[in-house]
Design a protein around this motif. Structure first.
Motif, mmCIF file in Angstrom:
data_model
loop_
_atom_site.group_PDB
_atom_site.id
_atom_site.type_symbol
_atom_site.label_atom_id
_atom_site.label_comp_id
_atom_site.label_asym_id
_atom_site.label_seq_id
_atom_site.Cartn_x
_atom_site.Cartn_y
_atom_site.Cartn_z
ATOM 1 N N ALA A 186 0.980 -1.214 -0.101
ATOM 2 C CA ALA A 186 0.097 -0.095 0.021
ATOM 3 C C ALA A 186 0.855 1.238 0.007
ATOM 4 O O ALA A 186 0.439 2.631 -0.715
ATOM 5 C CB ALA A 186 -0.944 -0.151 1.343
ATOM 6 N N VAL A 245 2.257 1.980 -3.605
ATOM 7 C CA VAL A 245 1.413 2.526 -4.351
ATOM 8 C C VAL A 245 1.136 3.877 -4.048
ATOM 9 O O VAL A 245 0.790 4.753 -5.091
ATOM 10 C CB VAL A 245 -0.045 1.690 -4.528
ATOM 11 N N ALA A 246 1.067 4.123 -2.587
ATOM 12 C CA ALA A 246 0.765 5.362 -2.231
ATOM 13 C C ALA A 246 1.864 6.466 -2.840
ATOM 14 O O ALA A 246 1.445 7.687 -3.104
ATOM 15 C CB ALA A 246 0.441 5.457 -0.791
ATOM 16 N N THR A 258 -6.662 -0.503 3.092
ATOM 17 C CA THR A 258 -6.630 0.534 2.485
ATOM 18 C C THR A 258 -8.076 0.701 2.028
ATOM 19 O O THR A 258 -8.269 2.029 1.323
ATOM 20 C CB THR A 258 -5.954 0.116 1.262
ATOM 21 N N GLU A 279 -7.293 3.744 -7.450
ATOM 22 C CA GLU A 279 -6.890 3.854 -5.960
ATOM 23 C C GLU A 279 -6.249 2.670 -5.336
ATOM 24 O O GLU A 279 -6.250 1.804 -6.044
ATOM 25 C CB GLU A 279 -8.595 4.185 -5.125
ATOM 26 N N VAL A 280 -5.636 2.994 -4.401
ATOM 27 C CA VAL A 280 -4.735 2.036 -3.942
ATOM 28 C C VAL A 280 -5.506 0.605 -3.629
ATOM 29 O O VAL A 280 -4.816 -0.384 -3.973
ATOM 30 C CB VAL A 280 -4.211 2.241 -2.298
#
Length: 498
Positions: free
Chosen positions: A26, A29-30, A70, A94-95
């Protein structure tokens, strides 16, 4: 049944690696969806954890944890942004979508091997009908991009729901998802408390934290005397959204405290619940307080109704009473929030409800169009036309703070009837589970989910929580838990002891 939740040291190690891998992925990716040197450093530091998704020996479990962690976050890459309130303002990746894609591939592999796939539940067709109504607006309406963006987000919510149904097939999977949600709740509460300690943001905007400008606006609008106050928002962008999030999840933690879990796990759940309730108090959200005040007695009552949890439910009722006494210690702040808050906020909500009702009367069947409420405000309010609304509210005009009137105004009586039918179906399913679920842990999860659903239904009278994607995803996670428990019960054919 108890054996299903006892993990060997090796499997516990795999679980820790899976949880760490989910969090690391997460963060990767963020960072990728953000910019800046700090985000790049986070990405580099998280690469090892991302690799642990496979090293854990259970990447599918890591992805389930990733969804639980997430789903409430708004970390996203936005395309074609359209400044807007009350619905999708852009197309987004989105994540959580990355974890959902992985789960889809796992389930596609299962189907290719001949494994049975869950059927689409009947209540999901009501949501599908609402999506189709939105697509009609996207093709024929005047605000096609807004309708298409919201229909796209609604479809993603439906995908989340269906993919979780495919994963929640064993008791252990339910408990893993509950653990991930609990960790996410603890994270949100801890960030909120840190914000309160600092009396400002803590620099986590790339994870969804609101800027100090947004927090300052929420603080300014709290009391009519403009007195010093601070409201926390966690990583969800606004105090009311954080309060709705806590009010939906906290009942599940309360219900699980009333089961035969090991004492160390109860201690961890109790600590997370206490932290979350402190954060709920610090949000200064009246709707959030009232929502949890409705949910807690539902949990205690339904757990007392089941003889397997009656004794522990009595202990839980005592804990709830102690919590009430602790809340009374903060009674001056609570009473001040109800008695001294700026009445203009309430008056504004009533005014906008009248505007929404006028839209319903003018477009009773199909509404004004999905995601277009604010586009129909000019000429319908006391503020005048487009320029006057912009002078008063800025570029983002406010939407009605009532999810029922918002859906009714935008999708007409047909869409509103579908929405109500879906909610009634969820309530009936969760009530049926509460009466007959054989597994005590699933029974407790269902009771908590039912109470959280009721809390959300009450909160919806004063918010548009379901039009915020983190809120919408949490709603569909709760719905998936309820429906998956019903499917598990029917498949296993076991009934609760009389």
């Amino acid at each position: 049944m108890a054996a299903e939740v006892r993990l060997s040291p090796a499997s516990s190690g795999h679980l820790l690696l899976a949880a760490g891998a989910a969090g690391g992925a997460a963060l990767i990716v963020a960072a990728g969806l953000s910019s800046g040197r700090g985000a790049a450093l986070v990405a580099v530091g998280a690469l090892g954890l991302g690799g642990a998704v496979w090293a854990s020996g259970n990447p599918r479990l890591a992805c389930l944890w990733g969804v639980g962690l997430t789903a409430p976050l708004g970390i996203a890459k936005r395309f074609h942004p359209m400044p807007h309130m009350g619905g999708a303002g852009a197309y987004t990746i989105e994540v959580v979508d990355l974890f959902l894609l992985a789960l889809f591939l796992f389930q596609w592999r299962d189907a290719a091997r001949g494994c049975a796939r869950p059927r689409i539940p009947g209540l999901a067709y009501y949501w599908i009908a609402m999506i189709l109504l939105g697509l009609i607006d996207a093709v024929l309406g005047p605000y096609r991009q807004l309708a298409a963006a919201e229909a796209f987000q609604m479809s993603k919510s439906l995908s989340l729901f269906l993919l979780l149904l495919g994963e929640l097939t064993r008791v252990r999977r339910f408990l893993q998802l509950f653990a991930a949600l609990t960790c996410g709740l603890l994270l949100q509460a801890a960030v909120g408390i840190a914000q309160y300690t600092k009396k400002g943001d803590i620099g986590l905007q790339f994870l969804g934290e609101a800027t100090m400008t947004t927090l300052a606006y929420a603080n300014r609008a709290t009391y009519m005397d403009g007195g010093a106050t601070f409201r926390i928002g966690g990583l969800l962008g606004h105090p009311n959204i954080l309060a709705g999030f806590i009010a939906m999840l906290a009942p599940m933690l309360l219900a699980m405290l009333m089961t035969r879990l090991p004492i160390d796990r109860k201690a961890a759940i109790g600590a997370a619940l206490a932290t979350a309730l402190l954060a709920l108090l610090l949000t200064l959200s009246r709707s959030g307080w009232l929502a949890f005040a409705l949910a807690a007695p539902i949990v205690v009552g339904l757990m007392l109704r089941d003889r397997r949890s009656r004794r522990r439910a009595l202990a839980g009722a005592a804990i709830a009473l102690a919590g009430l006494i602790a809340a009374l210690a903060a009674a001056p702040a609570i009473l001040r929030r109800f008695t001294q808050s700026d009445p203009g906020a309430v008056d504004f909500r009533w005014e906008w409800m009248g505007v929404a009702w006028d839209m319903v009367r003018d477009h009773p069947l199909l509404g004004v169009g999905l995601n277009s409420f604010v586009q129909h405000l000019p000429g319908r309010t006391a503020y005048g036309g487009t320029e006057a609304l912009t002078r008063t509210f800025g570029a983002n005009w406010p939407v009605v703070h009532d999810i029922y009137l918002l859906i009714w105004a935008e999708q007409g009586t047909i869409g509103f009837a579908c929405f109500l039918a879906m909610l009634i179906g969820l309530l009936r399913t969760s009530w049926r589970n509460a009466k007959r679920c054989a597994d005590p842990w699933l029974h407790a999860l269902n009771v908590g989910a039912l109470a959280g659903l009721c809390a959300n239904l009450l909160d919806g009278l004063g918010s548009f929580f379901l039009r915020q994607m983190p809120g919408a995803r949490l709603f569909w996670v709760i719905a998936a838990i309820i429906v998956a428990i019903d499917i598990w019960q029917r498949r296993n054919g076991a009934e609760r002891p009389a």
